[in-house]
Design a protein around this motif. Structure first.
Motif, PDB file in Angstrom:
ATOM      1  N   VAL A 132     102.655  31.648  69.893  1.00 30.42           N
ATOM      2  CA  VAL A 132     101.267  31.429  69.486  1.00 30.42           C
ATOM      3  C   VAL A 132     100.546  30.564  70.515  1.00 30.42           C
ATOM      4  CG1 VAL A 132      99.756  30.449  67.719  1.00 30.42           C
ATOM      5  CG2 VAL A 132     101.816  31.699  67.048  1.00 30.42           C
ATOM      6  N   ALA A 133     101.203  29.498  70.972  1.00 32.33           N
ATOM      7  CA  ALA A 133     100.597  28.614  71.972  1.00 32.33           C
ATOM      8  C   ALA A 133     100.299  29.385  73.255  1.00 32.33           C
ATOM      9  CB  ALA A 133     101.527  27.442  72.262  1.00 32.33           C
ATOM     10  N   TRP A 134     101.229  30.246  73.661  1.00 29.90           N
ATOM     11  CA  TRP A 134     100.992  31.070  74.861  1.00 29.90           C
ATOM     12  C   TRP A 134      99.760  31.947  74.657  1.00 29.90           C
ATOM     13  CZ3 TRP A 134     100.732  36.381  75.172  1.00 29.90           C
ATOM     14  CH2 TRP A 134     100.594  36.896  76.459  1.00 29.90           C
ATOM     15  N   TYR A 135      99.656  32.588  73.489  1.00 26.85           N
ATOM     16  CA  TYR A 135      98.527  33.463  73.218  1.00 26.85           C
ATOM     17  C   TYR A 135      97.210  32.690  73.224  1.00 26.85           C
ATOM     18  CZ  TYR A 135      95.514  36.826  70.902  1.00 26.85           C
ATOM     19  OH  TYR A 135      94.478  37.674  70.611  1.00 26.85           O
ATOM     20  N   LEU A 136      97.205  31.507  72.621  1.00 24.58           N
ATOM     21  CA  LEU A 136      95.981  30.709  72.560  1.00 24.58           C
ATOM     22  C   LEU A 136      95.481  30.337  73.955  1.00 24.58           C
ATOM     23  CD1 LEU A 136      96.787  28.278  69.604  1.00 24.58           C
ATOM     24  CD2 LEU A 136      95.231  30.234  69.572  1.00 24.58           C
ATOM     25  N   ARG A 137      96.403  30.204  74.916  1.00 22.37           N
ATOM     26  CA  ARG A 137      96.014  29.800  76.267  1.00 22.37           C
ATOM     27  C   ARG A 137      95.467  30.964  77.100  1.00 22.37           C
ATOM     28  NH1 ARG A 137     101.142  26.912  75.950  1.00 22.37           N
ATOM     29  NH2 ARG A 137     100.734  24.693  75.588  1.00 22.37           N
TER      30      ARG A 137
END
Length: 228
Positions: free
Chosen positions: A168-173
């Motif tokens: 999720v963190a990767w996607y948000l970035r």
């Protein structure tokens, strides 16, 4: 033959995305943000309309009005406000695990698939599996975003990128993740626009999309950090 199957599958994915985005936009607009006139009709048929009224109560009242009244990332302005939201949720029998519309439980996940079922069923019966399977899979996009991405839209962006699960963190970035963040922030500032979590094509088709301007990005960054 292989190329034809791949092309059919690609067409199924694209068509499924259009279908998912459009149905999500319409349901978000006309069910979760149902107008006063629509709710008057619901009240004339309380038993049949209960699921529809619950959708409005949970989303418009529970999520927008009672929880994120001020902004996308500010939940309550007082203890009284938090208590009001909690009592409202309990009085209406909403699952506390859904966190006032922040996420969905597994029952809610499958309930969200119901509006997509008619066209997915027709595709299954009348079109080849190479088309209908990816078409139906795309319907998962909407409840998946609601369950795993949407909760992190309501945490300050810098904190979400630090504490969300790694995928999720990767996607948000990514640019798309950042764009969706600002897009959803605009929805909380003006609930009559930008309904989609599953992309934005449905909002574009229905005339409910407002493209984020430089000012919208600036407003979001002021609350959520310069890396947004």
């Amino acid at each position: 033959m292989i190329l034809q199957t791949l092309a059919t599958g690609a067409l199924g994915l694209v068509s499924g995305y259009v279908h998912t985005s459009l149905v999500e936009s319409l349901c978000h607009n006309y069910l979760q943000h149902a107008s006063r006139a629509t709710r008057d009709v619901y009240e004339q048929h309380p038993i049949l309309s209960k699921p529809l009224m619950d959708a409005w109560k949970s989303h418009t009242m529970g999520h927008h009005v009672l929880t994120f009244r001020k902004s996308q990332t500010e939940m309550h302005h007082s203890l009284e406000s938090e208590l009001d939201a909690t009592l409202y949720s309990l009085e209406n029998g909403f699952d506390p695990a859904e966190l006032n519309g922040l996420t969905v439980n597994w029952r809610g996940f499958f309930k969200m698939l119901v509006p997509f079922a008619p066209l997915c069923g027709l595709a299954y019966y009348f079109l080849p599996a190479a088309f209908s399977v990816p078409f139906a899979i795309m319907a998962l996009h909407c409840p998946a975003k609601s369950k795993w991405i949407h909760p992190w839209h309501h945490v300050a962006y810098e904190l979400a990128c630090r504490f969300a699960p790694a995928p999720v963190a990767w996607y948000l970035r990514t640019f798309l993740g950042r764009f969706e963040w600002v897009y959803h922030d605009m929805h909380h500032r003006k609930p009559s626009i930008n309904f989609n979590l599953a992309g934005f094509l449905g909002d574009l088709i229905t005339g409910r999309m407002k493209w984020p301007t430089a000012k919208d990005w600036e407003i979001a960054r002021l609350r959520n950090g310069p890396s947004l």
